[in-house]
Design an enzyme around this catalytic site. Structure first.
Site, PDB file in Angstrom:
ATOM      1  N   CYS A   1      34.714  21.898  65.935  1.00 24.99           N
ATOM      2  CA  CYS A   1      33.257  21.694  65.867  1.00 24.99           C
ATOM      3  C   CYS A   1      32.572  21.482  67.220  1.00 24.99           C
ATOM      4  CB  CYS A   1      32.938  20.522  64.953  1.00 24.99           C
ATOM      5  SG  CYS A   1      31.148  20.372  64.685  1.00 24.99           S
TER       6      CYS A   1
ATOM      7  N   CYS B   1      20.224  25.214  53.182  1.00 23.02           N
ATOM      8  CA  CYS B   1      21.213  24.161  53.406  1.00 23.02           C
ATOM      9  C   CYS B   1      20.927  23.415  54.706  1.00 23.02           C
ATOM     10  CB  CYS B   1      22.610  24.765  53.443  1.00 23.02           C
ATOM     11  SG  CYS B   1      23.883  23.519  53.732  1.00 23.02           S
TER      12      CYS B   1
ATOM     13  N   CYS C   1      20.445  22.406  49.445  1.00 20.16           N
ATOM     14  CA  CYS C   1      21.811  21.962  49.681  1.00 20.16           C
ATOM     15  C   CYS C   1      21.793  21.091  50.936  1.00 20.16           C
ATOM     16  CB  CYS C   1      22.703  23.187  49.872  1.00 20.16           C
ATOM     17  SG  CYS C   1      24.397  22.792  50.318  1.00 20.16           S
TER      18      CYS C   1
ATOM     19  N   CYS D   1      36.591  16.645  64.802  1.00 21.95           N
ATOM     20  CA  CYS D   1      36.947  17.915  64.167  1.00 21.95           C
ATOM     21  C   CYS D   1      37.150  18.972  65.265  1.00 21.95           C
ATOM     22  CB  CYS D   1      35.858  18.360  63.197  1.00 21.95           C
ATOM     23  SG  CYS D   1      35.334  17.035  62.083  1.00 21.95           S
TER      24      CYS D   1
ATOM     25  N   CYS E   1      29.726  22.170  46.700  1.00 25.91           N
ATOM     26  CA  CYS E   1      29.996  23.324  47.568  1.00 25.91           C
ATOM     27  C   CYS E   1      31.155  22.893  48.461  1.00 25.91           C
ATOM     28  CB  CYS E   1      28.755  23.651  48.398  1.00 25.91           C
ATOM     29  SG  CYS E   1      29.060  24.931  49.640  1.00 25.91           S
TER      30      CYS E   1
ATOM     31  N   CYS F   1      28.115  13.975  67.398  1.00 25.96           N
ATOM     32  CA  CYS F   1      28.853  13.418  66.250  1.00 25.96           C
ATOM     33  C   CYS F   1      30.093  12.647  66.721  1.00 25.96           C
ATOM     34  CB  CYS F   1      29.255  14.548  65.309  1.00 25.96           C
ATOM     35  SG  CYS F   1      30.079  13.963  63.820  1.00 25.96           S
TER      36      CYS F   1
ATOM     37  N   ARG G   1      31.404  32.245  49.045  1.00 23.52           N
ATOM     38  CA  ARG G   1      30.487  32.525  50.171  1.00 23.52           C
ATOM     39  C   ARG G   1      31.227  33.031  51.399  1.00 23.52           C
ATOM     40  NH1 ARG G   1      25.658  30.499  48.205  1.00 23.52           N
ATOM     41  NH2 ARG G   1      26.055  28.983  46.557  1.00 23.52           N
TER      42      ARG G   1
HETATM   43  N1  SAM Z   1      29.048  16.654  59.501  1.00 25.62           N
HETATM   44  C1  SAM Z   1      29.163  17.176  58.211  1.00 25.62           C
HETATM   45  C2  SAM Z   1      30.589  17.426  57.792  1.00 25.62           C
HETATM   46  O1  SAM Z   1      31.464  17.521  58.619  1.00 25.62           O
HETATM   47  O2  SAM Z   1      30.820  17.532  56.595  1.00 25.62           O
HETATM   48  C3  SAM Z   1      28.349  18.416  57.969  1.00 25.62           C
HETATM   49  C4  SAM Z   1      28.256  19.518  58.991  1.00 25.62           C
HETATM   50  S1  SAM Z   1      29.748  20.423  59.355  1.00 25.62           S
HETATM   51  C5  SAM Z   1      29.217  21.350  60.722  1.00 25.62           C
HETATM   52  C6  SAM Z   1      29.928  21.549  57.973  1.00 25.62           C
HETATM   53  C7  SAM Z   1      31.117  22.482  57.966  1.00 25.62           C
HETATM   54  O3  SAM Z   1      30.894  23.539  58.886  1.00 25.62           O
HETATM   55  C8  SAM Z   1      32.468  21.941  58.383  1.00 25.62           C
HETATM   56  O4  SAM Z   1      33.106  21.238  57.363  1.00 25.62           O
HETATM   57  C9  SAM Z   1      33.232  23.206  58.709  1.00 25.62           C
HETATM   58  O5  SAM Z   1      33.910  23.691  57.581  1.00 25.62           O
HETATM   59  C10 SAM Z   1      32.130  24.179  59.130  1.00 25.62           C
HETATM   60  N2  SAM Z   1      32.237  24.498  60.568  1.00 25.62           N
HETATM   61  C11 SAM Z   1      31.864  23.712  61.603  1.00 25.62           C
HETATM   62  N3  SAM Z   1      32.137  24.293  62.774  1.00 25.62           N
HETATM   63  C12 SAM Z   1      32.710  25.480  62.493  1.00 25.62           C
HETATM   64  C13 SAM Z   1      33.230  26.536  63.297  1.00 25.62           C
HETATM   65  N4  SAM Z   1      33.235  26.470  64.625  1.00 25.62           N
HETATM   66  N5  SAM Z   1      33.735  27.621  62.696  1.00 25.62           N
HETATM   67  C14 SAM Z   1      33.751  27.691  61.330  1.00 25.62           C
HETATM   68  N6  SAM Z   1      33.276  26.723  60.526  1.00 25.62           N
HETATM   69  C15 SAM Z   1      32.769  25.628  61.093  1.00 25.62           C
HETATM   70  C1  DTB Z   2      30.049  26.084  55.537  1.00 29.97           C
HETATM   71  O1  DTB Z   2      31.137  26.093  54.942  1.00 29.97           O
HETATM   72  N1  DTB Z   2      29.771  26.810  56.597  1.00 29.97           N
HETATM   73  C2  DTB Z   2      28.440  26.515  57.084  1.00 29.97           C
HETATM   74  C3  DTB Z   2      27.897  25.546  56.006  1.00 29.97           C
HETATM   75  N2  DTB Z   2      29.028  25.346  55.169  1.00 29.97           N
HETATM   76  C4  DTB Z   2      27.319  24.251  56.403  1.00 29.97           C
HETATM   77  C5  DTB Z   2      28.466  25.982  58.482  1.00 29.97           C
HETATM   78  C6  DTB Z   2      29.131  26.909  59.476  1.00 29.97           C
HETATM   79  C7  DTB Z   2      28.980  26.330  60.840  1.00 29.97           C
HETATM   80  C8  DTB Z   2      29.523  27.228  61.904  1.00 29.97           C
HETATM   81  C9  DTB Z   2      29.452  26.614  63.264  1.00 29.97           C
HETATM   82  C10 DTB Z   2      28.074  26.324  63.738  1.00 29.97           C
HETATM   83  O2  DTB Z   2      27.173  27.189  63.655  1.00 29.97           O
HETATM   84  O3  DTB Z   2      27.866  25.227  64.291  1.00 29.97           O
HETATM   85 FE1  SF4 Z   3      30.827  15.910  62.998  1.00 29.92          FE
HETATM   86 FE2  SF4 Z   3      31.207  18.511  63.311  1.00 29.92          FE
HETATM   87 FE3  SF4 Z   3      33.099  17.051  62.165  1.00 29.92          FE
HETATM   88 FE4  SF4 Z   3      30.759  17.487  60.847  1.00 29.92          FE
HETATM   89  S1  SF4 Z   3      32.279  19.028  61.396  1.00 29.92           S
HETATM   90  S2  SF4 Z   3      31.871  15.534  61.041  1.00 29.92           S
HETATM   91  S3  SF4 Z   3      29.346  17.545  62.586  1.00 29.92           S
HETATM   92  S4  SF4 Z   3      32.386  16.859  64.294  1.00 29.92           S
END
Ligand code: SAM
Ligand code: DTB
Ligand code: SF4
Length: 333
Positions: A68, A105, A137, A65, A197, A61, A269
């Site tokens: 992430c 989802c 979702c 973030c 959501c 990506c 959730r």
């Molecule tokens: N790329 C899209 C976005 O950013 O909206 C969708 C996927 S993103 C992985 C969805 C959500 O997962 C993020 O907004 C964040 O709140 C959660 N998330 C991602 N990595 C995480 C982590 N290491 N710990 C907790 N929540 C996480």
């Molecule tokens: C949300 O708030 N938490 C979920 C779902 N929406 C998409 C994602 C959590 C991702 C945790 C890190 C991972 O497994 O990559």
């Molecule tokens: Fe990309 Fe992860 Fe940020 Fe979603 S949360 S926009 S997958 S870097």
């Protein structure tokens, strides 16, 4: 009939920061008692919705973030893969349903949806998972109103797009987009009649005030998001937040309870971070009004408690999985 103990809740979108602060700062057991009472006023507290996550496009990506593991710029152990095939997705959806999930989802490591073949492919996935009989979702990054309408036409039930933190703290976590971008996507989803959501993450170094402000932003949306995921940071090696200490579970329960009081009708959730929590801590969250979990060995890329462990937890607590499509219509304040 549940006694309301003077704690009757009401659906409001005009919460003030002072009100949210005084709720958040109640003595913990008083806060949980109040949240539990309001929870029982609006929901059947013996039911928990079981959801399954599937990463349909993993890693690479362009965003930054800080939490992430899928951001291309961080060296993490995530195995990247291109968009899955329709067959793979449908098979996972059937398996999720057989294992008791009612919501599915699909997540893509995209900054935003582009009008291309990949999006058309995702629309086909949405249609197919809808036919399996699951609430579908998706979380695909930013979307325009037109794209959201196409998702709605394909049968998308909910769109996940988190605020993640307060507007003030956002720039410390993400610099490649702005808070307003997030809010615009949420509006586009709303306009397309898809349920929203939207929640956030704690444990990223934010202050209590940041948590309160994030909850205030969510609770003053009209209508409230139908679904509010509260995540504890999963600190992944290679990300800038890799050394963050685990979230204190009392603080996590405090977030859940405050969200429940502020947004009494929403699904709250208990999302990422359950692996780091004891079963007793999760029980406290269910008592405080959490009524959904993500089940299955994996979230998007990180591990999650096994189905066996969750079944044992449900049995011990006398909880049962909630049926699909039980949500009431979204209601304005
Ligand atoms: N790329 C899209 C976005 O950013 O909206 C969708 C996927 S993103 C992985 C969805 C959500 O997962 C993020 O907004 C964040 O709140 C959660 N998330 C991602 N990595 C995480 C982590 N290491 N710990 C907790 N929540 C996480
Ligand atoms: C949300 O708030 N938490 C979920 C779902 N929406 C998409 C994602 C959590 C991702 C945790 C890190 C991972 O497994 O990559
Ligand atoms: Fe990309 Fe992860 Fe940020 Fe979603 S949360 S926009 S997958 S870097």
């Amino acid at each position: 009939m549940t006694s309301l103990n003077g704690y009757a809740g009401s659906l409001r979108c005009d919460w003030t920061k002072d009100e949210v602060t005084s709720i958040y700062q109640l003595p913990l057991l008083q806060l949980i008692y109040r949240a539990a009472t309001i929870y029982r006023q609006f929901h059947d507290a013996s039911e928990v919705q079981v959801c399954t996550l599937l990463s349909i496009k993993t890693g690479g990506c362009p965003e930054d973030c800080a939490y992430c593991p899928q951001a291309a710029r961080y060296q993490t152990n995530v195995e990247t893969h291109a968009l899955l095939s329709l067959e793979e997705v449908v098979e996972k959806a059937h398996k999720a349903k057989e294992a008791g999930a009612t919501r599915f989802c699909m997540g893509a490591a995209w900054r935003e949806v582009r009008d291309n073949k990949e999006f058309d492919h995702v629309l086909t996935m949405v249609k197919a998972v809808n036919h399996v009989g699951l609430e579908v979702c998706a979380t695909l990054g930013m979307v325009t109103e037109e794209q959201a309408k196409k998702l709605n036409d394909a049968g998308l039930y909910a769109y996940n797009h988190n605020l993640d933190t307060s507007e003030e703290y956002y720039k410390n976590i993400i610099t490649t987009r702005r808070y307003e971008d997030r809010l615009r996507t949420l509006q586009n989803t709303r306009k397309a009649n898809i349920t929203v959501c939207c929640g956030g993450i704690i444990g990223m170094g934010e202050s209590i005030e940041d948590r309160i402000t994030m909850l205030l932003t969510l609770a003053t949306m009209d209508p409230h998001p139908e679904s509010v995921p509260i995540n504890a940071l999963v600190a992944v090696e290679g990300t800038p937040l890799e050394d963050r200490p685990p979230v204190n579970t009392w603080e996590f329960a405090r977030m859940i309870a405050t969200a429940r009081i502020l947004m009494p009708k929403s699904m709250v959730r208990l999302s990422a971070g359950r692996l780091q929590m004891s079963q007793e801590a999760q029980a406290l969250c269910f008592l405080a009004g959490a009524n959904s979990i993500f089940a299955g060995d994996k979230l998007l890329t990180t591990p999650n408690p096994s189905r066996d462990e969750d079944e044992a937890l449900f049995t011990a607590l006398g909880l049962k999985p909630r049926k699909a499509f039980k949500h009431e219509e979204s209601e304005s304040c």
